[in-house]
Design a protein around this motif. Structure first.
Motif, PDB file in Angstrom:
ATOM      1  N   ALA A   1       0.828  -1.206   0.000  1.00 30.93           N
ATOM      2  CA  ALA A   1       0.000   0.000   0.000  1.00 30.93           C
ATOM      3  C   ALA A   1       0.864   1.259   0.000  1.00 30.93           C
ATOM      4  N   CYS A   2       2.138   1.103   0.324  1.00 30.69           N
ATOM      5  CA  CYS A   2       3.005   2.276   0.513  1.00 30.69           C
ATOM      6  C   CYS A   2       3.409   2.873  -0.837  1.00 30.69           C
ATOM      7  N   PRO A   3       3.159   4.155  -1.035  1.00 29.15           N
ATOM      8  CA  PRO A   3       3.502   4.757  -2.328  1.00 29.15           C
ATOM      9  C   PRO A   3       4.990   4.663  -2.643  1.00 29.15           C
ATOM     10  N   ASN A   4       5.808   4.617  -1.602  1.00 34.93           N
ATOM     11  CA  ASN A   4       7.245   4.543  -1.859  1.00 34.93           C
ATOM     12  C   ASN A   4       7.818   3.152  -1.603  1.00 34.93           C
ATOM     13  N   ASP A   5       6.954   2.156  -1.542  1.00 37.16           N
ATOM     14  CA  ASP A   5       7.384   0.766  -1.455  1.00 37.16           C
ATOM     15  C   ASP A   5       8.382   0.551  -0.316  1.00 37.16           C
ATOM     16  N   LEU A   6       8.099   1.145   0.841  1.00 42.11           N
ATOM     17  CA  LEU A   6       9.073   1.055   1.934  1.00 42.11           C
ATOM     18  C   LEU A   6       8.982  -0.322   2.601  1.00 42.11           C
ATOM     19  N   PRO A   7      10.129  -0.899   2.945  1.00 42.94           N
ATOM     20  CA  PRO A   7      10.149  -2.264   3.514  1.00 42.94           C
ATOM     21  C   PRO A   7       9.749  -2.269   4.990  1.00 42.94           C
ATOM     22  N   ILE A   8       8.469  -2.055   5.223  1.00 39.90           N
ATOM     23  CA  ILE A   8       7.970  -1.885   6.591  1.00 39.90           C
ATOM     24  C   ILE A   8       8.033  -3.205   7.368  1.00 39.90           C
ATOM     25  N   LYS A   9       7.638  -4.270   6.693  1.00 37.49           N
ATOM     26  CA  LYS A   9       7.619  -5.578   7.358  1.00 37.49           C
ATOM     27  C   LYS A   9       9.022  -5.926   7.866  1.00 37.49           C
TER      28      LYS A   9
ATOM     29  N   GLU B   1      11.984   8.927   3.973  1.00 37.73           N
ATOM     30  CA  GLU B   1      11.309   8.673   2.703  1.00 37.73           C
ATOM     31  C   GLU B   1       9.803   8.504   2.852  1.00 37.73           C
ATOM     32  N   CYS B   2       9.335   8.526   4.080  1.00 38.56           N
ATOM     33  CA  CYS B   2       7.902   8.331   4.335  1.00 38.56           C
ATOM     34  C   CYS B   2       7.164   9.638   4.063  1.00 38.56           C
ATOM     35  N   VAL B   3       6.121   9.579   3.239  1.00 33.97           N
ATOM     36  CA  VAL B   3       5.365  10.802   2.941  1.00 33.97           C
ATOM     37  C   VAL B   3       4.177  11.003   3.885  1.00 33.97           C
ATOM     38  N   GLY B   4       4.131  10.180   4.906  1.00 35.16           N
ATOM     39  CA  GLY B   4       3.141  10.424   5.951  1.00 35.16           C
ATOM     40  C   GLY B   4       1.697  10.195   5.544  1.00 35.16           C
ATOM     41  N   CYS B   5       1.473   9.262   4.631  1.00 35.04           N
ATOM     42  CA  CYS B   5       0.123   9.084   4.097  1.00 35.04           C
ATOM     43  C   CYS B   5      -0.717   8.113   4.919  1.00 35.04           C
ATOM     44  N   ALA B   6      -0.048   7.248   5.691  1.00 35.77           N
ATOM     45  CA  ALA B   6      -0.727   6.245   6.533  1.00 35.77           C
ATOM     46  C   ALA B   6      -1.493   5.195   5.738  1.00 35.77           C
ATOM     47  N   ARG B   7      -1.186   5.060   4.475  1.00 39.40           N
ATOM     48  CA  ARG B   7      -1.840   3.988   3.722  1.00 39.40           C
ATOM     49  C   ARG B   7      -1.443   2.626   4.273  1.00 39.40           C
ATOM     50  N   CYS B   8      -0.235   2.531   4.807  1.00 41.59           N
ATOM     51  CA  CYS B   8       0.217   1.270   5.393  1.00 41.59           C
ATOM     52  C   CYS B   8      -0.720   0.855   6.528  1.00 41.59           C
ATOM     53  N   GLU B   9      -1.117   1.844   7.335  1.00 41.92           N
ATOM     54  CA  GLU B   9      -1.988   1.539   8.475  1.00 41.92           C
ATOM     55  C   GLU B   9      -3.353   1.055   8.002  1.00 41.92           C
TER      56      GLU B   9
ATOM     57  N   LEU C   1       1.288   1.816  11.879  1.00 43.33           N
ATOM     58  CA  LEU C   1       2.668   1.709  11.376  1.00 43.33           C
ATOM     59  C   LEU C   1       3.334   3.061  11.176  1.00 43.33           C
ATOM     60  N   HIS C   2       2.571   4.038  10.706  1.00 43.77           N
ATOM     61  CA  HIS C   2       3.187   5.372  10.559  1.00 43.77           C
ATOM     62  C   HIS C   2       3.643   5.870  11.925  1.00 43.77           C
ATOM     63  N   SER C   3       2.809   5.643  12.922  1.00 43.65           N
ATOM     64  CA  SER C   3       3.194   6.066  14.280  1.00 43.65           C
ATOM     65  C   SER C   3       4.425   5.308  14.769  1.00 43.65           C
ATOM     66  N   PHE C   4       4.531   4.049  14.381  1.00 46.02           N
ATOM     67  CA  PHE C   4       5.731   3.283  14.765  1.00 46.02           C
ATOM     68  C   PHE C   4       6.981   3.969  14.192  1.00 46.02           C
ATOM     69  N   ILE C   5       6.868   4.391  12.944  1.00 44.28           N
ATOM     70  CA  ILE C   5       8.022   5.048  12.304  1.00 44.28           C
ATOM     71  C   ILE C   5       8.349   6.361  13.024  1.00 44.28           C
ATOM     72  N   ILE C   6       7.297   7.104  13.363  1.00 41.59           N
ATOM     73  CA  ILE C   6       7.488   8.394  14.039  1.00 41.59           C
ATOM     74  C   ILE C   6       8.116   8.169  15.417  1.00 41.59           C
TER      75      ILE C   6
END
Ligand code: SF4
Ligand code: SF4
Ligand code: SF4
Lengths: 790, 184
Positions: free
Chosen positions: A423-431, A451-459, A468-473
């Motif tokens: 779901a991440c627009p920048n294909d970030l390796p979150i897992k 590189e995170c654009v803060g969209c929260a699509r991952c969540e 997940l965005h909050s985890f990154i923050i």
């Protein structure tokens, strides 16, 4: 005098031109009327296209589109815009209405640009009406005192009028609104079949958009006391780390400054200013710091979630444009009330505009209401301040960010499905980053922050709802605290005197170009890339201009001495300057500067003379726009306005999603002929500029293209040699090779950079290069033998 | 050889990038690629900048691409930012060209082609950010009627004529090796 009268007058004027020849009496009457209605002291002869209709500049558009042909990349094979559909338009199929894929794609581009232009025009109307209500229609325009005589270059050029007061600006809005309605009508099923007609209308939407930008910004500069074309506009603070969280904090988000300005006024008037932090996100932040440089900027648009979740803001005030559509939900998580202030962004809140301030405050502080819609900026401001003061001690900066233990727990539960990444627009390796957090080490997660654009699509995608965005923050907490930079407050217009001094070196090519970093923050690899590009070109002594989120991203970067680019480079519109013009609407000053070069430096007639000025800019003014993170429909409209003026725009890879490029073909010599205005002869000038709208995959590719797109047919040999040396140097540095198209940009041997002579001559020999003349270039046959200086 | 384990392998890798009715056929056997290359009269290999970022067990992706290009004697265009990577490895005939430019030329039936042999009939794409490849392949699908496209990235690219499904790096590497050795 209302706009209706003026427009009718304009129409009548043009209708009656035929009568002029046979009836001198009518002619006299008309002249008197022109003087009265559109600029009493403006002696300049009116050009052929004042207040152009949607077809008046079609021929110019077709000239551009002939050379820069659209290349479409459909985002969907279908059209679903009417109930005949869905229609499959794959390949050469046509829909039930007869439309094909190129038509559909260009129609969607037009829709996007109509949305953008409508948004800026509606913004301009709201702002101008508000300012007229406050200061009166007769409030004079002043964007730079004696330093700026051409106060509204775009408006003069497009409309053929010279606005003097706020009231004059209001009159122009009627024209813009009429054109947008026509443009939008053209997108209805069964209107237009040629993609080129849609594209011409895209350009028209862009031009209309630029007028809206200009009148909005000159209204607020004039009435609200923003910096007036000041190269030494003050520095202010930017970054998550600059906010003093010991104080009550009000966060303003959006683009339309009256509520934010009213907050500053209320604090000042009540002696509260030092006690409350006013912080902003996106363009309202630019504009509130132009109003009061003590206000602070949190960051560009993609900082919304991270800042709200940090819990630092006690009250959130939203106006319009680019505001997240889950602001109220996020605000409730941190127990901060939201005040909506715009009729285009009511966010589901009850309209409390007519209610008593203290009653609203009570409801917000008690939490009985999550927010309020207050359409009166002064009242919204009072409510915001009173609420912030009362709620801050109660909220205790309640945040919605997790603790390290929550992250570890989340990591344990992760199903490794990869839905987040997909779901991440920048294909970030979150897992993968989350897996590393299992043992409490959050470094891998923190490394995603930039590189995170803060969209929260991952969540949204995560089947077990991990934040997940909050985890990154959380993981990047330390970095966030250190986010403290300086930005020069938006200065607004470029002074006429600056234009006079750089006009010649730009047109002759000795200042190698004007590079404008504009647009949103949908970056492929973080905002650092924009800062890097801006610094590279400032060091090379291009003129670097910036606006909007891009201007903020440039600030968020430090050199070895700890200075941000705005501290390291001057704010002058001159070689080696980095000029923050301001918010989205301030983009008008970038287009305005190019127009002013034609009018002030080269003395071309401006009034209602669009085609000639655009032809001048295309052939002579080495300006390039770079919208590295362009995301919005507004950005599409802004770009279109630049295209019609002959200014190329480069976007980052996400910009491909605008679904069409305007690309030149340097391998087709026949596309690159211009008229020599001295003789009427057609002369090959090489692919300069090669493209009108182009997406680069990487910042390196963008930088080489910036240098290349700054070349113009009119460059003197000295200027061309300078431009070529930058192009070749960047090409070698980033690509490791000599460019294989150098020969197309060498017109005479004097164009060859001295220090690169041997290498270039070798290529010229290999390619069978022949010397050419340097014409007085124009695409307009009517300008032949009508040479004007410059 | 690629095994199709779940339906998700043939969904777009970025989940919202759903295309429309015409979707790529699956490369579930590397021999499909071999056959496509062998049957093509005028193929072209188009390489995105990620080829110089992706590490595989036998080197960077760009190393595999060079082997592939040499084995099939393919003309190669790369993103300009990585053309130096090819030259550094001795692959001098690389042509650096922005991806939008090469794609735009491929939609022009009158273009002489990279090697002056006329229209290309097969384009193999590799090394792209997912959404970049997705959009470029969409442009080619709609506007290059005589061109077959093959996505060699490790994701399902629905706009290609032929694409791998979503596969792991290991599977991808195995397939690339199989293609290279099949050509050699
Ligand atoms: S507008 Fe035309 S192409 Fe679109 S759904 Fe309707 S009939 Fe089909
Ligand atoms: S919030 Fe960041 S990590 Fe999550 S999807 Fe958006 S860009 Fe990717
Ligand atoms: S979506 Fe959620 S469960 Fe799936 S891999 Fe990402 S974090 Fe784990």
């Amino acid at each position: 005098m209302g706009i209706g009268f003026k427009l009718d007058f304009e129409k009548n004027l043009r209708l009656r031109i035929g009568e002029i020849k046979s009836d001198i009496g009518v002619l006299k009457n008309i002249e008197v009327s022109i003087g009265k209605v559109i600029g009493e002291e403006w002696a300049e002869e009116i050009g052929p296209t004042p207040f152009p209709s949607i077809v008046d500049l079609r021929e110019w558009d077709f000239k551009l589109l002939q050379r820069y042909k659209p290349f479409y990349m459909p985002f969907c094979d279908l059209c679903c815009l009417c109930t005949f559909g869905k229609c499959d338009l794959t390949g050469d199929k046509r829909g039930a209405c007869g439309l094909n894929m190129t038509g559909q794609q260009s129609r969607i581009v037009l829709l996007a640009c109509c949305i953008g232009a409508a948004t800026h025009t509606s913004h301009a109307r709201h702002l101008i009406e508000h300012l007229i209500g406050k200061f009166g229609r007769d409030r004079p325009l002043d964007v730079g005192g004696l330093n700026v005589e051409v106060e509204a270059p775009i408006t003069r050029l497009v409309c053929g009028v010279k606005p003097r007061t706020l009231g004059d600006l209001e009159d122009i809005l009627g024209y813009l609104e009429r054109e947008i309605v026509r443009l939008l009508a053209a997108t209805h099923t069964g209107q237009e079949e040629s993609n080129l007609d849609f594209e011409s209308k895209v350009f028209h939407a862009g031009m209309i958009d630029h007028v809206a930008l200009e009148i909005a910004d000159i209204a607020q500069i004039s009435a609200l006391g923003f910096p007036k074309a000041d190269p030494e506009a003050p520095l202010t603070e930017i970054g998550l780390g600059v906010v003093d969280s010991t104080k009550p904090v009000i966060l303003v988000i959006g683009h339309n400054v009256p509520p934010a300005a009213a907050i500053v006024d209320y604090l000042m008037d009540n002696g509260l200013y030092g006690g409350v932090e006013v912080t902003g996100l996106c363009c309202t932040a630019h504009d509130v710091t132009r109003y009061n440089p003590k206000a602070k900027i949190v960051g560009p648009i993609s900082w919304q979630l991270r800042f709200i979740r940090s819990g630092v803001a006690d009250v959130i005030v939203v106006d319009e444009q680019c505001i997240r559509a889950d602001t109220l939900i996020e605000a409730q998580k941190i127990r901060a009330p939201v005040i909506a202030t715009s009729d285009v962004n009511c966010i589901g809140l009850p309209n409390r505009t007519g209610d008593e301030v203290n009653k609203i405050v009570e409801d917000l502080v008690s939490g009985s209401q999550p927010g309020a819609l207050i359409l009166d900026p002064a009242k919204a401001a009072e409510v915001a301040v009173k609420t912030a003061l009362l709620i801050a001690p109660k909220r205790m900066k309640f945040k919605s960010l997790p603790d390290t233990s929550d992250v570890v727990e989340g990591a344990k539960n992760c199903r490794k499905c990869d839905d987040c990444r997909r779901a991440c627009p920048n294909d970030l390796p979150i897992k993968e980053a989350l897996a590393q957090a299992l043992n409490g080490n959050l470094d891998a997660l923190a490394s995603l922050y930039d590189e995170c654009v803060g969209c929260a699509r991952c969540e949204s995608a995560c089947p077990i709802n991990l934040p997940l965005h909050s985890f990154i923050i959380k993981a990047a907490e330390k970095k966030l605290k250190e986010e403290k930079y300086k930005i020069r407050v938006g200065r607004g217009a470029i002074q006429d005197v600056e234009i006079r001094s750089v006009g010649s070196p730009i047109v002759l090519g000795e200042i190698p170009g004007v590079v404008a970093f504009v647009g949103c923050a949908n970056y492929p690899r973080g905002g650092g890339e924009v800062a890097e590009m801006a610094v590279e070109f400032a060091k090379r002594r291009y003129i670097v201009v910036a606006s909007g989120c891009a201007a903020m991203s440039i600030a968020m970067h430090k050199d070895e001495e700890g200075k941000s680019p705005y501290e390291a480079f001057p704010g002058v519109f001159d070689a080696g300057g980095i000029v923050n013009v301001g918010s989205c609407v301030s983009n008008a000053h970038i287009a305005g500067a190019a127009i002013k070069i034609a009018s002030i430096f080269a003395r071309r007639r401006l009034r209602g003379n669009y085609e000639e000025i655009a032809d001048y800019i295309l052939n002579r003014v080495g300006a390039v726009g770079v919208a590295w993170g362009a995301m919005s429909q507004k950005a599409a409209a802004i770009a279109s306005g630049f295209w019609r003026l002959g200014i190329p725009v480069i976007v980052g890879p996400h910009g491909l999603k605008y679904r069409r490029m305007l690309l030149g073909r340097k391998d087709k010599p026949e596309d690159w002929y211009v008229y020599d205005a001295r003789t009427g002869e057609k002369v090959y000038v090489g692919p300069a500029p090669e493209h009108l709208f182009y997406a680069a995959e990487t910042k390196e590719e963008a930088m080489v293209m910036i240098a290349k797109l700054c070349m113009r047919p009119n460059d003197t040999t000295r200027g061309r040699a300078i431009k070529l040396s930058h192009y070749i140097d960047l090409h070698k540095r980033f690509f490791g090779t000599m460019p294989d198209d150098v020969h197309l940009f060498v017109r005479t041997l004097a164009d060859v950079p001295l220090t690169m002579r041997d290498e270039v001559i070798k290529i010229l020999e290999e390619k069978g290069w022949k010397e050419n003349i340097i014409p007085d270039p124009t695409l307009l046959p009517r300008l032949v033998r009508r040479r004007v200086s410059g | 050889m690629v095994k199709m384990s779940t339906a998700r392998q043939t969904e777009p890798w970025q989940s919202a990038e759903v295309p429309g009715p015409k979707k790529a056929l699956l490369i579930n056997d590397p021999r499909i690629v071999l056959a496509l290359i062998k049957r093509s009269k005028n193929p072209i290999l188009i390489v995105g900048h990620r080829a110089a970022e992706i590490e595989l067990s036998g080197g960077q992706l760009v190393d595999y691409i060079i082997r592939l290009a040499e084995a099939a004697n393919l003309p190669v265009v790369s993103s300009p930012s990585i053309q130096g990577e090819f030259i550094r490895r001795g692959f001098k005939r690389i042509i650096g060209m922005p991806v939008v430019d090469i794609a735009n030329r491929l939609t022009d039936a009158g273009w002489a082609g990279l090697n002056n042999k006329g229209q290309h009939d097969l384009a193999l794409l590799i090394g792209f950010k997912y959404y970049v490849g997705w959009l470029i392949l969409s442009g080619l699908k709609h506007f290059s009627p005589n061109l077959k496209t093959v996505s060699l990235d490790m994701y399902y690219q629905p706009h290609a004529s032929w694409s791998f499904p979503n596969i792991t790096r290991e599977e991808w590497e195995k397939n690339l090796n199989a293609i290279i050795s099949g050509l050699g």
